[in-house]
Motif scaffolding. Structure first.
Motif, short mmCIF file in Angstrom:
data_model
loop_
_atom_site.label_atom_id
_atom_site.label_comp_id
_atom_site.label_asym_id
_atom_site.label_seq_id
_atom_site.Cartn_x
_atom_site.Cartn_y
_atom_site.Cartn_z
N VAL A 195 22.07 -75.05 -30.52
CA VAL A 195 21.97 -73.88 -31.14
C VAL A 195 21.22 -72.66 -30.35
O VAL A 195 20.57 -73.06 -29.35
N GLN A 196 21.45 -71.51 -30.48
CA GLN A 196 20.89 -70.21 -29.89
C GLN A 196 19.60 -70.18 -30.32
O GLN A 196 18.50 -70.19 -29.66
N ASP A 197 19.36 -70.08 -31.70
CA ASP A 197 17.99 -69.87 -32.33
C ASP A 197 17.83 -70.82 -33.69
O ASP A 197 19.01 -71.04 -34.31
N GLU A 198 16.91 -71.34 -33.86
CA GLU A 198 16.74 -72.05 -34.92
C GLU A 198 16.28 -71.29 -36.23
O GLU A 198 15.34 -71.06 -36.94
N LEU A 199 17.31 -70.47 -36.65
CA LEU A 199 17.31 -69.59 -37.83
C LEU A 199 18.73 -69.76 -38.51
O LEU A 199 19.58 -69.89 -37.95
N VAL A 200 18.52 -69.48 -39.95
CA VAL A 200 19.89 -69.10 -40.74
C VAL A 200 20.17 -67.81 -41.09
O VAL A 200 19.04 -67.14 -41.48
N THR A 201 21.27 -67.55 -40.98
CA THR A 201 21.53 -66.14 -41.25
C THR A 201 22.74 -66.10 -42.20
O THR A 201 23.25 -67.18 -42.59
N ILE A 202 23.26 -64.84 -42.55
CA ILE A 202 24.35 -64.64 -43.63
C ILE A 202 25.61 -63.72 -42.90
O ILE A 202 25.12 -62.69 -42.21
N ARG A 203 26.69 -64.23 -42.97
CA ARG A 203 27.90 -63.35 -42.64
C ARG A 203 28.79 -63.53 -43.94
O ARG A 203 29.37 -64.41 -44.23
N GLY A 204 29.00 -62.34 -44.41
CA GLY A 204 30.11 -62.27 -45.49
C GLY A 204 29.78 -63.07 -46.54
O GLY A 204 30.68 -63.79 -47.28
N GLU A 205 28.57 -62.93 -47.11
CA GLU A 205 27.91 -63.81 -48.13
C GLU A 205 27.84 -65.34 -48.03
O GLU A 205 27.75 -66.02 -49.15
N ARG A 206 28.14 -65.83 -46.79
CA ARG A 206 28.03 -67.15 -46.43
C ARG A 206 26.95 -67.37 -45.57
O ARG A 206 26.69 -66.69 -44.55
N PHE A 207 26.23 -68.65 -45.71
CA PHE A 207 25.16 -68.99 -44.80
C PHE A 207 25.62 -69.48 -43.53
O PHE A 207 26.70 -70.32 -43.70
N LYS A 212 25.36 -71.28 -29.55
CA LYS A 212 25.62 -70.72 -28.00
C LYS A 212 27.23 -70.83 -27.84
O LYS A 212 27.90 -71.92 -28.26
N ILE A 213 27.77 -69.97 -27.18
CA ILE A 213 29.09 -69.78 -27.22
C ILE A 213 29.83 -71.10 -26.39
O ILE A 213 30.65 -71.52 -26.81
N GLU A 214 29.02 -71.58 -25.48
CA GLU A 214 29.33 -72.81 -24.48
C GLU A 214 29.42 -74.06 -25.47
O GLU A 214 29.73 -75.15 -24.97
N GLN A 215 28.60 -73.87 -26.84
CA GLN A 215 28.39 -75.17 -27.25
C GLN A 215 29.01 -75.42 -28.44
O GLN A 215 28.99 -76.27 -29.73
N LYS A 216 29.91 -74.15 -28.92
CA LYS A 216 30.57 -74.09 -30.13
C LYS A 216 31.49 -75.44 -30.73
O LYS A 216 31.70 -75.42 -31.90
N ARG A 217 32.07 -76.02 -29.47
CA ARG A 217 33.08 -77.11 -29.87
C ARG A 217 32.32 -78.35 -30.33
O ARG A 217 32.79 -79.26 -31.10
N ARG A 218 30.75 -78.26 -30.19
CA ARG A 218 30.15 -79.48 -30.66
C ARG A 218 29.74 -79.39 -31.97
O ARG A 218 29.20 -80.17 -32.56
N VAL A 219 29.97 -78.11 -32.67
CA VAL A 219 29.61 -77.96 -34.09
C VAL A 219 30.90 -77.91 -34.83
O VAL A 219 31.81 -76.97 -34.66
N GLN A 220 31.19 -78.49 -35.86
CA GLN A 220 32.32 -78.85 -36.58
C GLN A 220 32.09 -77.77 -37.95
O GLN A 220 31.02 -77.89 -38.45
N GLY A 221 32.95 -76.89 -37.89
CA GLY A 221 32.72 -75.89 -38.89
C GLY A 221 33.65 -74.66 -38.88
O GLY A 221 34.63 -74.70 -37.90
N VAL A 222 33.20 -73.62 -39.56
CA VAL A 222 34.10 -72.36 -39.45
C VAL A 222 33.47 -71.22 -38.77
O VAL A 222 32.16 -70.94 -39.17
N VAL A 223 34.04 -70.58 -37.74
CA VAL A 223 33.27 -69.28 -37.06
C VAL A 223 33.53 -68.06 -37.84
O VAL A 223 34.77 -67.75 -38.14
N GLY A 230 28.50 -61.29 -27.17
CA GLY A 230 29.35 -62.41 -27.30
C GLY A 230 28.80 -63.84 -26.53
O GLY A 230 29.42 -64.59 -26.45
N GLN A 231 27.42 -63.76 -26.63
CA GLN A 231 26.89 -65.19 -26.02
C GLN A 231 26.54 -66.18 -27.39
O GLN A 231 26.14 -67.35 -26.98
N THR A 232 26.72 -65.38 -28.64
CA THR A 232 26.38 -66.49 -29.72
C THR A 232 27.55 -66.15 -30.77
O THR A 232 28.06 -65.09 -30.83
#
Length: 834
Positions: A195-207, A212-223, A230-232
Motif C-alpha cells: 500500500v502507498q499509505d495506511e489510510l482509508v479514503t472514499i471514491r464515488g461513495e465507496r470506501f 502503489k501502481i506496481e503492486q496493484k495486482r497483489r490486491v484483489q478488488g475493483v480499481v 499516476g503512482q497510486t
C-alpha cells in the motif's frame, strides 16, 4: 404601494429634481433585497389619504426607534418565486430554500409580536403599525412543525423524521464496519509495502484503499481510479464490495426519505403561501418605513402637513384629476434643505444654508432674482424635490413643512440642448415650457429656472413676463428664477406675485445663499465675474458700458440689501436682548418663587405651633369646664372662658401672620408668646401633646429636648411645652424658703447631695421599708423628680411590700417597673411630687 402620479410628473422633473438620486440615498438605509426593491418602486402619489398614512407610519417607526426599539432586516431574501413554486403539486424545494423561507416567516412572526406588544414608553399608540401588522397571521403552529429539522448549514437534521434517524444510524454503523475491515486489510498489506499509505479514503461513495501502481495486482478488488501523479491507484478490496453495496443502498434509501420530507415541507409551505406572501409585503413595507425613519433622523426631517386636500372634479371630457382649493392650498417650507446637497457638504465638513418659502391663498407665484451661483437653482430644486418626497410619503429635511397635494410637479431646469434632436438651448427651453403650459393645472407646481435666457435680452424679458402671466392666470403655484429686471417689476406690480432674492456680500463678493422674501435682488454679474478672476481690464470696460438706469437700479438694490442686512442684524440683536431679558425674568421669578415657598413653609410651622398651643388651652378649658360643671353647674363661667380663649387665639394668630409677613419675628424673642422661652435641663414641664408632666433630661438644640415621662423617654419640640411646672433648682426646701418660711434641716449637706438610687437587697421587709421611706424623704427635699429602688427579684415578697408602701407615701407621684436594661423586675422607679 403608492398610486403613481401621471406621466407629466415623471416627464423630466424627476430627473432634473434628482428624485432618483434621493431614492438611491434612501436605499442606503435598507439592508435586504425586498427592501431595496420596495424603495426602487417608491413613487409620488396624488392620494392624500395614502400620503398621510405613510407619514404617520414613518412617524410611528421614529417613535419606536426613539424609545429603543430595533428590528433587523439583514439576511432577508426575496422568497416570492420560492413560495410560488411551493404551490405546484409535486414540487420539492431544496433545504436551503426552505431555510430562507422559514427565516422570513420567523422574522415576520417576531415583528407581529412586537406590534402586538409595543414598548410601554412609546408616547402615541402605534395605530398604523398595528393595522399594517395585522396582515401577518399567527405562524406559531407552522414554525413549530419545522423546528429543529433544518440545520443552519441547510441540511436536514437527523430528527427530521424517525425513519431518517434510523437510516442514518444504519449508515454510520455500516461505515464503521467497512472502515474496521479495511484497516485490518491495510495492516496485512503494509507489512510487505504493497500500500502507498495506511489510510482509508472514499471514491464515488465507496470506501477504497490507496495501492502503489506496481503492486496493484497483489490486491484483489475493483480499481476506482488513480491519483493525479499516476503512482497510486484506489482499489476496493473484494471482501468489502458487499459491505459497500449495502452502504450505497442505505444512502439511496436516505435520499429517498429526504425527498419525501422535502415534499411534505414544500406542501406545508404551499398551504401557507398566501399568508407568507402577505408577510413578505409587510416586511418590505416595514423596511421602507425604517429606512425613511433613519433618513429622517440623520437629516432632521419633519412630517409634512397636507393643506387644501386634493379633490377630484369630473371634467366635461371625462378627465378626473385632483384639484386644490386656491384659498386652502399652502406651500410652507421653513429652514428647508436639499438632502443631496446637505450630504455632500457634510462630507466636506460644511453646513447647508436653509431656505424658507411661503405661498398661500392668492399669493401663488415666487420670482427669485440675484447673482449667479447664489442659490436660485438650488432653491427651485429644493422646493421640487421636497414636494416629490412629501408625496412619496417621506418626511422632508426642514423645521416645518406644509404642502398641498400637487397633481404634477413640472420643471424647466438646466440645459436641454440636443444635437441629435437638433435643439438649441433656447429651443429646448421653449419646447419644454410649451409642454408644461399645456399640462399644468391649478393643482400643479411649476418650476422655471433662468426664465427668458439664451436669447435676445429684450425679447427674452418679454417672453418671460408673458410666460409668468400665463401660469399666474392658470392659478398653479409657480417658482421662477431670472435675471430680467422686467420680471422684478412684474413681481412688484402684479397681485399674487412675491419677489425674493438670494443674498450677496458686496464686501467679500461672495454669495450668502440666503433666500430673502419680499425684495428683488441684483444680478451682480460684473461682481461675480470679478470674483471668479476675469481680466480687470474687461471688468472696468463692462462697468463703463453699463447703462445709467441699470447702474442706478443695481445701486438701489445694493443699498436696499445693505439696509436689510443692517435691519436683520438689529433684529437679531434685539431678539438676543429679549431672550436675555426673558431668561433673567425667569431666573428672578424662580428665585422669588423659592423664597416665597420657603416663607410659606416657615409660616406653616409657626401656625402649626399656634394651633397646638390653642388645642392645649382648649383641652385644659374643657377639663376645667367639665369639673366645674360637675361641681357647680356654672355654664356662664365656661362660656366666658371659651370666649376668652377664642379671642386670645385670634389675637395670637393675627400677630403671628403679621410678624411673619413683615419679618419682625426673625429676631424678636417675644414675637411668638405661645412658645416657652426659658427651659433648662432638670425642669419639670407640662406637654401640650399628652397633657402630662415630664422632666427635661437633655437639651438637644435650641428648639428640641429629650424628656422623661414616667419610664418613657421621648423627643419634643419647644413649642410642645405648655408651661414649666418646677425649675430644676427649685427643691421644696428652697421653694419654701423663697416664700419666707423658715426651714431647718438636721443635715443640710446630706439633703443637698441626696442620692437618686438605693440598694436594699438582703434587707428584711421592715428594715427595707424604713430605709426606703427615709431615702424618699431626702430625695424629695433635694428636689429630685425621680429615684430608683433596687430590691432584687427573689420570691417577689420584698418587691411587693416596698411598692405597696411607696404607693401610699405622700411624696410619691407614681411607681413603675423599669425596662429590662434598667433592672426590670429587680428594681422600682419612683416619680416624686416635686
Amino acid at each position: 404601494m403608492s398610486e403613481a402620479m401621471s406621466q407629466p410628473l415623471i416627464h423630466s422633473s424627476a430627473r432634473v429634481l434628482e428624485f432618483d438620486a434621493w431614492r438611491e440615498l434612501l436605499r442606503g438605509y435598507s439592508s435586504s433585497p425586498p427592501g431595496h426593491a420596495r424603495i426602487r418602486a417608491l413613487a409620488p402619489s396624488t392620494d392624500a389619504a395614502w400620503i398621510a398614512e405613510q407619514q404617520e407610519l414613518t412617524a410611528e417607526v421614529r417613535e419606536f426607534r426613539r424609545v429603543g426599539g430595533r428590528f433587523d432586516f439583514s439576511g432577508l431574501l426575496d422568497i416570492t418565486k420560492l413560495v410560488e413554486k411551493s404551490r405546484i403539486a409535486g414540487a420539492a424545494l431544496e433545504t436551503t430554500e426552505i431555510r430562507d423561507i422559514l427565516l422570513v416567516v420567523d422574522r415576520a412572526a417576531e415583528w407581529r409580536e412586537i406590534a402586538l406588544h409595543p414598548p410601554a414608553n412609546m408616547r402615541p399608540e402605534c395605530r398604523r403599525l398595528r393595522v399594517l401588522s395585522e396582515n401577518v397571521p399567527d405562524f406559531t403552529d407552522f414554525l413549530r412543525s419545522f423546528r429543529n429539522k433544518i440545520l443552519p448549514d441547510g441540511t436536514l437534521d437527523d430528527h427530521a423524521s424517525s425513519e431518517l434517524a434510523r437510516i442514518r444510524r444504519e449508515i454510520e454503523k455500516q461505515r464503521r464496519v467497512i472502515q474496521e475491515s479495511l484497516r485490518g486489510y491495510l495492516r496485512r498489506l503494509a507489512e510487505d509495502g504493497t500500500v502507498q499509505d495506511e489510510l482509508v479514503t472514499i471514491r464515488g461513495e465507496r470506501f477504497v484503499i490507496p495501492v502503489k501502481i506496481e503492486q496493484k495486482r497483489r490486491v484483489q478488488g475493483v480499481v476506482h481510479g488513480a491519483s493525479s501523479s499516476g503512482q497510486t491507484v484506489f482499489v476496493e478490496p473484494l471482501e468489502t464490495i458487499e459491505q459497500n453495496n449495502e452502504l450505497v443502498r442505505l444512502l439511496d434509501e436516505e435520499q429517498a426519505e429526504i425527498h419525501r420530507i422535502l415534499l411534505d415541507m414544500t406542501r406545508r409551505i404551499g398551504e401557507q403561501a398566501a399568508s407568507i406572501l402577505a408577510s413578505v409585503e409587510v416586511l418590505s413595507e416595514l423596511e421602507l418605513q425604517f429606512a425613511k425613519a433613519r433618513f429622517a433622523e440623520d437629516y432632521n426631517c419633519v412630517a409634512v402637513q397636507l393643506s387644501g386636500g386634493a379633490k377630484s372634479q369630473e371634467e366635461p371630457c371625462g378627465d378626473s384629476r385632483p384639484r386644490l382649493s386656491a384659498s386652502a392650498a399652502r406651500l410652507l417650507l421653513h429652514n428647508a434643505r436639499h438632502p443631496l446637497l446637505e450630504r455632500n457638504l457634510k462630507l466636506k465638513g460644511a453646513a447647508v444654508v436653509p431656505i424658507s418659502v411661503e405661498l398661500e391663498g392668492a399669493r401663488r407665484q415666487l420670482v427669485i432674482t440675484g447673482p449667479n451661483t447664489g442659490g436660485k437653482t438650488v432653491t427651485l430644486k429644493t422646493v421640487g424635490l421636497l414636494a416629490l418626497m412629501a408625496q412619496s410619503g417621506s418626511p422632508v429635511p426642514a423645521d416645518r413643512a406644509e404642502m398641498p397635494v400637487f397633481d404634477a410637479v413640472l420643471a424647466d431646469i438646466g440645459d436641454y440642448q440636443s444635437i441629435e434632436q437638433n435643439l438649441s438651448t433656447f429651443s429646448a427651453h421653449v419646447t419644454n415650457i410649451d409642454f408644461i403650459s399645456r399640462t399644468a393645472t391649478a393643482s400643479s407646481l411649476v418650476l422655471l429656472d433662468e426664465l427668458g435666457s439664451a436669447t435676445d435680452p429684450e425679447e427674452g424679458a418679454a417672453l418671460a413676463v408673458a410666460i409668468a402671466g400665463y401660469f399666474g392666470r392658470i392659478g398653479c403655484m409657480t417658482v421662477i428664477s431670472t435675471h430680467h429686471t422686467s420680471l422684478k417689476v412684474y413681481g412688484a406690480n402684479t397681485p399674487g406675485v412675491i419677489n425674493a432674492s438670494v443674498g450677496f456680500n458686496e464686501t467679500t463678493l461672495q454669495p450668502t445663499y440666503e433666500l430673502k422674501m419680499g425684495v428683488p435682488g441684483a444680478s451682480a454679474g460684473i461682481n461675480i465675474a470679478q470674483r471668479l478672476g476675469l481680466n480687470p481690464a474687461i471688468i472696468e470696460g463692462a462697468r463703463a458700458r453699463l447703462g445709467s438706469q441699470a447702474r442706478d437700479v443695481g445701486e438701489f438694490l445694493d443699498k436696499l440689501h445693505a439696509s436689510l442686512r443692517d435691519a436683520e442684524g438689529e433684529r437679531l440683536r434685539l431678539q438676543k436682548g429679549h431672550e436675555d431679558l426673558e431668561r433673567e425674568k425667569a431666573r428672578l421669578a424662580g428665585e422669588g418663587k423659592k423664597d416665597q415657598q420657603a416663607k410659606l413653609r416657615e409660616m406653616e410651622k409657626k401656625l402649626e405651633s399656634v394651633l397646638r398651643d390653642f388645642e392645649y388651652h382648649a383641652r385644659e378649658a374643657v377639663n376645667a369646664i367639665q369639673e366645674r360643671a360637675a361641681a357647680q353647674k356654672l355654664s356662664k363661667d365656661a362660656e366666658r372662658r371659651i370666649a376668652k380663649l377664642r379671642r386670645e387665639f385670634r389675637e395670637q394668630f393675627d400677630s403671628t401672620v403679621v410678624a411673619h409677613a413683615s419679618g419682625a419675628d426673625e429676631s424678636d424673642p417675644h414675637a411668638q408668646p405661645q412658645i416657652v422661652k426659658h427651659v433648662s435641663e432638670g425642669d419639670s414641664v407640662k406637654l401640650k401633646s399628652t397633657g402630662r408632666a415630664a422632666r427635661i433630661s437633655r437639651k438637644l438644640d435650641d428648639n428640641h429636648f429629650e424628656v422623661e415621662v414616667g419610664a418613657m423617654k421621648m423627643k419634643i419640640a419647644r413649642d410642645d411645652i405648655a408651661e414649666v411646672l418646677n425649675k430644676a433648682a427649685d427643691s421644696p426646701v428652697k421653694a419654701a424658703r423663697a416664700r419666707g418660711i423658715s426651714v431647718s434641716l438636721s443635715d443640710e449637706n446630706e439633703s443637698q447631695n441626696a442620692a437618686s438610687e438605693i440598694n436594699v437587697i438582703g434587707f428584711n421587709v421592715d428594715d427595707a421599708t424604713r430605709a426606703v421611706e427615709k431615702f424618699v424623704d431626702h430625695a424629695f427635699l433635694a428636689g429630685l423628680p425621680r429615684v430608683r429602688v433596687v430590691h432584687g427579684s427573689g420570691m417577689g415578697i420584698l418587691r411587693k411590700a416596698l411598692r405597696q408602701a411607696l404607693q401610699q407615701h405622700p411624696h410619691v407621684e407614681s411607681v413603675a417597673e423599669p425596662p429590662q436594661n434598667e433592672g426590670g423586675g429587680g428594681a422600682t422607679v419612683v416619680e416624686l411630687r416635686v
